[in-house]
Design an enzyme around this catalytic site. Structure first.
Site, PDB file in Angstrom:
ATOM      1  N   GLU A 277      -5.476   7.563  -9.372  1.00  0.00           N
ATOM      2  CA  GLU A 277      -4.273   6.982  -9.964  1.00  0.00           C
ATOM      3  C   GLU A 277      -3.723   7.895 -11.060  1.00  0.00           C
ATOM      4  O   GLU A 277      -2.514   8.102 -11.165  1.00  0.00           O
ATOM      5  CB  GLU A 277      -4.573   5.593 -10.515  1.00  0.00           C
ATOM      6  CG  GLU A 277      -3.384   4.650 -10.453  1.00  0.00           C
ATOM      7  CD  GLU A 277      -3.822   3.192 -10.590  1.00  0.00           C
ATOM      8  OE1 GLU A 277      -3.641   2.447  -9.621  1.00  0.00           O
ATOM      9  OE2 GLU A 277      -4.368   2.827 -11.641  1.00  0.00           O
ATOM     10  N   GLU A 280      -2.031  10.644  -9.461  1.00  0.00           N
ATOM     11  CA  GLU A 280      -0.766  10.197  -8.881  1.00  0.00           C
ATOM     12  C   GLU A 280       0.299  10.084  -9.970  1.00  0.00           C
ATOM     13  O   GLU A 280       1.436  10.529  -9.818  1.00  0.00           O
ATOM     14  CB  GLU A 280      -0.949   8.859  -8.161  1.00  0.00           C
ATOM     15  CG  GLU A 280       0.305   8.421  -7.399  1.00  0.00           C
ATOM     16  CD  GLU A 280       0.178   7.027  -6.787  1.00  0.00           C
ATOM     17  OE1 GLU A 280      -0.935   6.444  -6.848  1.00  0.00           O
ATOM     18  OE2 GLU A 280       1.190   6.536  -6.274  1.00  0.00           O
ATOM     19  N   CYS A 297      -4.203  -2.610  -8.204  1.00  0.00           N
ATOM     20  CA  CYS A 297      -5.564  -3.113  -7.962  1.00  0.00           C
ATOM     21  C   CYS A 297      -5.613  -4.612  -7.767  1.00  0.00           C
ATOM     22  O   CYS A 297      -6.602  -5.139  -7.301  1.00  0.00           O
ATOM     23  CB  CYS A 297      -6.512  -2.793  -9.122  1.00  0.00           C
ATOM     24  SG  CYS A 297      -5.993  -1.479 -10.133  1.00  0.00           S
ATOM     25  N   SER A 317       1.751   2.073  -7.133  1.00  0.00           N
ATOM     26  CA  SER A 317       0.805   3.139  -6.825  1.00  0.00           C
ATOM     27  C   SER A 317       0.309   2.968  -5.393  1.00  0.00           C
ATOM     28  O   SER A 317       0.077   1.850  -4.937  1.00  0.00           O
ATOM     29  CB  SER A 317      -0.375   3.059  -7.797  1.00  0.00           C
ATOM     30  OG  SER A 317      -1.470   3.779  -7.266  1.00  0.00           O
ATOM     31  N   LYS A 356      -8.437 -11.368  -2.973  1.00  0.00           N
ATOM     32  CA  LYS A 356      -9.160 -10.287  -2.300  1.00  0.00           C
ATOM     33  C   LYS A 356      -9.540 -10.707  -0.881  1.00  0.00           C
ATOM     34  O   LYS A 356      -9.700  -9.879  -0.002  1.00  0.00           O
ATOM     35  CB  LYS A 356     -10.429  -9.926  -3.071  1.00  0.00           C
ATOM     36  CG  LYS A 356     -10.187  -9.337  -4.453  1.00  0.00           C
ATOM     37  CD  LYS A 356      -9.906  -7.853  -4.448  1.00  0.00           C
ATOM     38  CE  LYS A 356      -9.694  -7.341  -5.862  1.00  0.00           C
ATOM     39  NZ  LYS A 356      -9.011  -6.036  -5.891  1.00  0.00           N
ATOM     40  N   GLU A 359      -6.585  -9.908   0.932  1.00  0.00           N
ATOM     41  CA  GLU A 359      -6.401  -8.453   0.964  1.00  0.00           C
ATOM     42  C   GLU A 359      -7.280  -7.808   2.034  1.00  0.00           C
ATOM     43  O   GLU A 359      -6.837  -6.926   2.779  1.00  0.00           O
ATOM     44  CB  GLU A 359      -6.734  -7.857  -0.413  1.00  0.00           C
ATOM     45  CG  GLU A 359      -6.459  -6.376  -0.524  1.00  0.00           C
ATOM     46  CD  GLU A 359      -7.031  -5.772  -1.809  1.00  0.00           C
ATOM     47  OE1 GLU A 359      -8.089  -6.246  -2.257  1.00  0.00           O
ATOM     48  OE2 GLU A 359      -6.423  -4.849  -2.361  1.00  0.00           O
ATOM     49  N   GLU A 364      -3.589  -2.800   7.396  1.00  0.00           N
ATOM     50  CA  GLU A 364      -3.504  -1.389   7.033  1.00  0.00           C
ATOM     51  C   GLU A 364      -4.704  -0.932   6.212  1.00  0.00           C
ATOM     52  O   GLU A 364      -4.877   0.261   5.972  1.00  0.00           O
ATOM     53  CB  GLU A 364      -2.188  -1.085   6.299  1.00  0.00           C
ATOM     54  CG  GLU A 364      -2.007  -1.763   4.947  1.00  0.00           C
ATOM     55  CD  GLU A 364      -1.437  -3.173   5.057  1.00  0.00           C
ATOM     56  OE1 GLU A 364      -1.492  -3.765   6.159  1.00  0.00           O
ATOM     57  OE2 GLU A 364      -0.963  -3.700   4.036  1.00  0.00           O
ATOM     58  N   CYS A 500      -9.105 -10.022 -14.401  1.00  0.00           N
ATOM     59  CA  CYS A 500     -10.089 -10.515 -13.442  1.00  0.00           C
ATOM     60  C   CYS A 500     -11.113 -11.470 -14.066  1.00  0.00           C
ATOM     61  O   CYS A 500     -11.698 -12.288 -13.368  1.00  0.00           O
ATOM     62  CB  CYS A 500     -10.834  -9.356 -12.803  1.00  0.00           C
ATOM     63  SG  CYS A 500      -9.724  -8.158 -12.065  1.00  0.00           S
TER      64      CYS A 500
END
Lengths: 570, 162, 665
Positions: A277, A280, A297, A317, A356, A359, A364, A500
């Protein structure tokens, strides 16, 4: 001013409610619909108390104190009223505590015990509705709902998602997704804040315990587990520890005893995420790419921007979230390393998060095999430990397996809001200046505020950053971005308020105080870490040298980066 | 559909992002369509900038809003106190038996819808029903049956001419 | 039409954009400035015309409120127009609101030039030719349709006809708020103006400080007519004392009580009176914008209100710089969408804001933080009409009507099993007996009076023993009822009080907003308890069902008292009142249902038994064919028999039997 509470005089501030004063004075008043820091709705009426000369009973949560007021919280009239209200709730509630996932941790059940409800005083029609299991993350059982409205308020007022709301009226009232469809067909972001605010078993995570047990029991499978940063500061609560107790070693030990073949740390790939990151970000700044860059994230947040601001997906990102990176590496780098066929490998993530779960099912995220096969929450792990008969606190402290078990303090703080930003800044500083910063602590972006901003000087460059948690808070920043007026270079976004540590999969009930303690422990882990910057993680360095090559390079892109999908608002 | 073409008129009347117009907008949409189609509720949500769940929550709260098309003849049975003591429950039951539907439902041929209303305010001629805003008071089971026959004949005739 | 805006004299510059403070005085008392004698005379003549004191052509007033329309007033009106056209008569036909005598609708008034007004009642379209021919063309009174005359006219030979004001229905009434209803064209602002309309507003705007207005409201002793009876001036004072950049005024026209239609009649019959009261109140509290929240079920009232607001704006009585005073106030109509709970202040505000109409806890009160968080005053339609009355006739005069604690008059919607169904306005302090028996004419059909339900679903049913209770806020509360908004439903011995309580619980249950637990869940259990009482024992499958029936009764009062004590809003807190009051006054009826499984009034269908009188039955078989359950058996030309287990007591057999052979017990 002074008021009289159950015959005792006590001090009170103007503007406080009876409930505020009582709680400070150690007088418990039961509540169901009350949420601290929210305006009172006064809907459950359980907090009714008697105020001299007020006529009928008044709700303590909404009633302001005044000088000389006489309050009785424990008169026969009050007790009878509260008990009747509980009895009325029970009369319209499935009597299946024996099978309910919230049994033993249910606010209604607790009240039933406290107020000595021993019979069905009222019997009659019950609300009938089907369980909604269509969402990959959250299950809704409307029959158990007591209509306290906490989920609705958090969904609208904290998250600004509004996937669910009250529908119909009177006895037919219910909480339901828009147009009474199932949750997976409306723009719910699966953050699970409704779940952690539900006092009963009406909203729960969709359980993945069964497939995980099956994988463990399947000798053909090589079952690998990873643990998110925020799990280790919360799991202890499930076994009676003080909130914030750090139980990393015991968690690892418990996972081994459950039968997982390898136990790794998501903090490792959190460090990896930072490398990717930070590179990036610097790339975007150098090449005048799209900024501000937004972190990716938090899967609830990613789903949010896909639904509501798809035009800004270019700002997001391209890094996968840490556990997905870890999954991708486990099924490539690690599988190769130990000579296990990746098709045999089964990756389980223990996450503080419900999103999650959703996710992990994104097509993908994975190539021939999904990066992560199953996600279980902190709560589900606790249940598995219990059913396995493991006495958690008698376990020895054990360490993670190598090499995806090593981590730095920077990876650890991913679990708290502002942590990703802080970790990224430590590494970005190193990349730009060639040296670590003097103080590794960024006070302005720590803490539980919804929006935290800072100007960070790195060399002769001033980086404007913000850390946002709770989706309501990101809206104005995104609107600025749409208008092209955003001053920021880099924004961290966490779907759940506080990050979190307050995720939708964490132990119940969650209170602001518990969130604070869990956050403190996260930073304690960082402080006590021998290495506190991601670029100092030796296993990560080795990984690049052996396998990935350059950060943001070709292999890294294939395995560690992803793309996003614009979704309808509806 | 020709109805679609009128829609901008409805939305143009109300400022965007003003949630206090929500109920007015829904009333206009219902006037146009006879009920609230899902797609229009989504459109309304976009217009006033609130979640669809909130639009639906508001719509289901109020008696006025329908989510299915109504019959050609909407029969409103007054259930006010004055009508009740003059036997409006019997009127409702007869109506339900005659048409084979319950209050709140519409006949399969989309001809009749039965609704109950709290009070239409015509207490002097209780028990009273209104068929498409035409009042019929002082009803008995027998006079109701006769009245209904008239409408059924009328609807059959409409069918033939159509 | 609307001639006051153009009839004045050459120098008059009054317009909506630049209103003249003396406009209303001019209209009412004659030309105030200038000296053109010609226009003064023109003004005076127009006024006499409007008042029907001087007119060349006959005037016919047709009662076309909702109750009139429900009785066919529209058809009648059209017939009248056609008939007059056919006979080539020049007549002005004016639709008016309800005069209150709903039982005798359609009421048609005929005013011949130089003659007192004649009132005809129960007029049907078929009577039109006779009325036109005999009254309009020959100046005779059609005695068979005559209700009364305005004054006795010896010259015309009408000295023996009953006077309207002496009819029992009108004699004990005191019409001040309803003074214009049924006698003026509600859509014509000039008719309102000429009868003293907007004088209250003018007197307030010209020289009364807002605080003085509030003080006057307190002197008048005006209390809210929506139910609770809170002093109106006090409420205004709270709102006035709250600092804010914007304040709102709301008129609650969401009249939802079943059996109440006072507000509708006012809005349909004299809408300007309500609007004028609102402007006065807005001035007192400093509100700049207002809403009229009106039931969508009142389309006529909404239409008339729209017209009213429009014509008030055209006359400079509403909008910017009202009557040149510098005071700005405007308002709009919000249509309710059908939720009884929106009669509750905080729920109503939620609804205006476009939300689910769910009440919120108070404090903060709306006068501190109301609509859109701003100080807001909510009063209902009748209260605003009373405001106009207070300032039109003066607070002292107003305070002279009524009792010590309850001032002025109250409008009631009298309905149910009573002869003279209608709208009545009485001074506070008259007894229920006077209303039911003197004004209402007692019970029809020689049946016995049983109870009167006052205050709608929040009120109570009062039996004969307390019927001499005077109508005022405190006395009604003492006997377990409340003033409420003004529904008065009279019941005779054929009404079952358990059934009545069940009826109200059904209503409250379906109208509960569902927010707070006691109301949402508690009223459901109350209703179920009552349902069990009137459910047939044939449907009780086991002893457990019977046990539930008793258990419900045991806990009924406890539950009712908790609902009363803990509910969030006024509706919930009064939700149990129908049960508590019937239980108090008619306990033996509950016991008959509970123990004897018998409904003394014969109203609870499921407790009835249908049998066939074998002596009367000739075996025609009609009942068997009509029975939807095939519960009737018998051979041709033999007496038939009803199988009790199959009978659902739909009453079809009794209705259809031509020989009176079905007995109901």
């Amino acid at each position: 001013m002074n008021i009289t509470l159950n015959g005792h005089t006590c001090w009170a501030k103007p503007g406080e409610t009876i409930l505020d004063v009582s709680r400070r004075e150690g007088v418990n008043i039961p509540t169901l619909c009350h949420m601290s820091d929210f305006s009172p709705t006064g809907s459950c009426r359980l907090c009714t108390v008697e105020v001299e000369n007020a006529g009928s009973l008044v709700p303590a949560c909404a009633y302001p104190v005044h000088e000389g007021m006489e309050v009785r919280t424990n008169s026969p009239r009050v007790r009878r009223a509260r008990k009747t209200i509980i009895e009325l709730l029970i009369a319209n509630h499935p009597q299946d505590c024996l099978f309910c996932v919230r049994s033993g941790n249910c606010e209604l059940q607790k009240l039933t015990q406290e107020y000595g409800v021993r019979t069905h005083r009222y019997e009659g029609e019950r609300r009938r509705a089907r369980i909604d299991i269509a969402s990959p993350a959250i299950e809704r059982d409307p029959e158990k709902c007591i209509l306290c409205g906490r989920c609705v308020r958090v969904c609208h007022e904290v998250q600004h998602v509004g996937a669910i709301d009250f529908v119909h009226r009177g006895f037919k009232s219910a909480v339901a997704p828009a147009l009474e469809r199932s949750l997976n067909t409306v723009p719910c972001v699966d953050c699970g804040q409704c779940v952690v605010n539900c006092p009963v078993g009406a909203l729960t995570e969709k359980s993945n315990q069964k497939p995980v047990w099956e994988a463990i029991n399947d000798p053909e499978r090589f079952v690998v587990v990873q643990v998110a940063p925020a799990v280790r500061v919360a799991l202890g609560e499930e076994f009676g520890a003080e909130p914030g107790t750090v139980v990393t070693g015991k968690t690892v030990a418990a996972l081994r005893r459950l039968g997982f073949d390898r136990v790794f740390d998501t903090n490792f790939s959190a460090d990896l995420t930072i490398i990717e990151e930070a590179n990036e970000l610097l790339g975007r700044l150098k090449n005048e790419g799209v900024t501000p860059m937004l972190t990716s994230c938090s899967p609830g947040w990613v789903k949010f921007i896909e639904h509501y601001y798809p035009d800004l997906l270019g700002n997001l990102s391209s890094c996968k979230s840490p556990h997905e990176m870890q999954g991708a590496l486990l099924k490539s780098y690690y599988a190769q390393k130990i000579g296990v066929d990746p098709s045999r490998m089964y990756v389980v993530s223990v996450m503080p998060c419900t999103a999650k779960k959703y996710e992990a099912q994104r097509p993908e995220l994975g190539g021939a095999y999904a990066d992560v096969d199953a996600v279980i929450t902190t709560r589900e792990l606790a249940r598995m430990i219990r059913v396995a008969g493991i006495d958690f606190f008698k376990l020895p402290n054990e360490g993670f397996d190598d090499p995806l078990g090593e981590s730095t303090g920077a990876g650890a703080i991913f679990g708290a809001a502002g942590g990703v930003m802080e970790a990224a800044l430590r590494t970005a500083h190193f990349y730009l200046t060639g040296s670590d910063m003097k103080s590794l602590t960024f006070a302005p972006i720590r803490g539980l505020d919804g929006v935290k901003q800072a100007d960070v000087r790195i060399g002769d460059f001033t980086l404007k950053v913000a850390a946002v948690s709770g989706l309501k808070n990101i809206k104005s920043l995104l609107d600025d971005m749409r208008d092209g007026t955003s001053p920021f270079h880099f924004i961290e976004v966490m779907a759940c308020p506080g990050g979190c540590v307050n995720g939708g999969g964490q132990p119940l009930p969650t209170t602001p105080e518990k969130v604070r303690l869990r956050t403190e422990s996260i930073y304690q882990i960082d402080r006590e870490s021998p290495r506190r910057c991601s670029h100092r993680n030796e296993s990560v360095q080795k990984l690049y040298a052996e396998f990935l090559g350059e950060p943001n390079g070709h292999t890294a892109h294939e395995l560690l980066h992803t793309h996003y999908v614009a979704r309808d608002e509806f | 559909m020709t109805k679609q073409q009128h829609m901008p008129e409805i939305y143009g009347k109300y400022p965007k992002k003003d949630a206090s117009c929500l109920i007015d907008l829904l009333q206009d949409v219902q006037e146009q369509f006879g009920y609230l189609p899902d797609s229009e509720m989504q459109q309304v949500a976009k217009h006033v900038d609130i979640p669809v769940s909130r639009v639906y929550g508001v719509a289901t709260f109020y008696n006025q809003f329908r989510f299915q098309p109504l019959g050609k003849y909407v029969i409103k049975v007054c259930r006010g106190t004055a009508c009740h003591v003059q036997g409006s429950l019997g009127i409702l039951t007869t109506l339900e038996n005659e048409l084979g539907i319950k209050a709140g439902q519409t006949t399969k041929d989309l001809m009749f819808t039965i609704e109950t209303v709290a009070c239409i305010g015509a207490c002097s001629i209780a028990p009273v029903i209104a068929i498409n805003d035409e009042f019929h008071g002082g009803l008995t089971t027998k006079s109701l049956q006769k009245l209904l026959r008239g409408y059924q004949k009328r609807s059959a005739k409409d069918e033939v001419t159509a | 039409m609307n001639a006051f805006s153009s009839i004045c004299f050459e120098n008059c510059w009054h317009s909506a954009e630049k209103p003249c403070p003396r406009f209303v005085d001019c209209v009412h008392g004659g030309q105030q400035c200038g000296d053109a004698a010609q226009s003064a005379e023109r003004l005076a003549r127009y006024r006499r015309e409007l008042l029907l004191e001087e007119h060349d052509t006959p005037v016919i007033l047709v009662g076309m409120g909702t109750c009139g329309l429900a009785n066919g007033a529209q058809v009648l009106h059209d017939a009248l127009v056609a008939e007059c056209a056919a006979r080539e008569l020049t007549v002005s036909i004016i639709p008016v609101g309800c005069v209150g005598y709903c039982a005798r609708e359609v009421i048609v008034d005929v005013k011949l030039p130089g003659r007192p007004r004649i009132s005809y009642c129960e007029v049907k379209a078929a009577d039109i030719p006779a009325i036109v021919e005999r009254t309009l063309q020959h100046g005779e009174v059609l005695e068979e349709k005559l209700l009364g005359v305005e004054s006795r006219d010896a010259e015309a030979g009408w000295q023996d006809y009953p006077l309207l004001s002496e009819l029992p229905f009108f004699a004990k009434q005191r019409k001040i708020n309803l003074e214009n209803c049924g006698v003026t064209d509600p859509e014509n602002i000039d008719q309102y103006l000429v009868r003293g309309g907007y004088r209250a507003l003018t007197s307030v705007l010209n020289g009364r400080e807002p605080q003085e207005v509030i003080d006057d409201a307190l002197v008048a002793g005006l209390r809210g007519r929506g139910g609770g009876g809170f002093p109106t001036g006090k409420k205004w004072q709270f709102a006035r004392d709250t600092e804010a950049d914007k304040k709102y005024l709301i008129c609650n026209a969401d009249e939802g009580d079943p059996g109440a239609f006072m507000d509708r009649a006012l809005l349909e019959g004299d809408p300007h009176r309500v609007v004028e009261g609102m402007i006065v109140a807005a001035y007192a509290i400093g509100a700049s914008y207002g809403y009229i929240y009106c039931r969508a079920e009142y389309p006529l009232a909404i239409r008339r209100l729209e017209k009213t607001l429009q014509s008030a704006r055209e006359y400079g009585l509403l909008g910017k710089n009202i009557l040149g005073s510098g005071f700005d106030f405007d308002m709009r109509i919000k249509k309710g969408a059908g939720a009884f709970v929106c009669g509750e202040e905080t729920a109503l505000m939620q609804s205006i804001e476009g939300r689910r109409g769910m009440p919120r806890p108070r404090p903060p009160f709306p006068t501190t933080a109301g609509l859109f968080g701003k100080p807001t005053v909510i009063n209902n339609v009748e209260t605003y009409a009373n405001v106009t009355t207070v300032f039109k006739y003066g607070p002292e005069h107003y305070a002279g009507i009524g009792t010590e604690s309850s001032k002025g008059t109250k409008i009631f919607a009298l309905s149910g099993q009573v002869c003279n169904v209608g709208l009545v306005e009485v001074p506070m302090g008259v007894t229920l007996r006077e209303i039911v028996f003197d004004i209402g004419g007692g019970i029809p059909g020689g049946r016995k009076f049983k109870a009167v339900q006052i205050g709608g679903p929040s009120g109570g049913a009062l039996p004969e023993s307390v019927i001499d209770t005077p109508v005022d806020y405190e006395s009604l509360k003492e006997v377990g009822a409340m003033m409420g908004s003004g529904g008065l439903v009279v019941m005779d011995e054929s009404t079952c009080m358990v059934d009545l309580a069940k009826y109200f619980m059904t209503f409250i249950q379906s109208e509960s907003c569902g927010k707070c637990i006691p109301c949402r869940e508690g009223t459901k259990r109350l209703l179920e308890t009552l349902e069990r009482l009137s459910r047939s024992h044939r449907d009780e499958n086991s002893q457990e069902d019977a046990l539930l029936r008793f258990q419900g009764m045991v806990y009924l009062e406890r539950l009712a008292s908790v609902i009363k004590d803990t509910s969030l809003c006024g509706l919930g807190q009064t939700a149990a009142n129908p049960v508590l009051s019937t239980l108090h006054y008619f306990r033996e009826e509950y016991e008959a249902h509970l123990y004897e499984r018998h409904c003394p009034a014969g109203a609870c269908k499921e407790l009835l038994t249908y049998t066939i009188d074998t002596d009367k039955c000739n075996g025609c078989g009609l009942c068997a064919r009509k029975c939807p359950q095939d519960a009737i058996i018998g051979s041709k030309r033999q007496a038939h028999y009803i199988i009790d287990e199959k009978c659902i007591r739909c009453d079809q057999c009794r209705v259809n039997c031509n020989f009176d052979a079905i007995c109901v017990n």
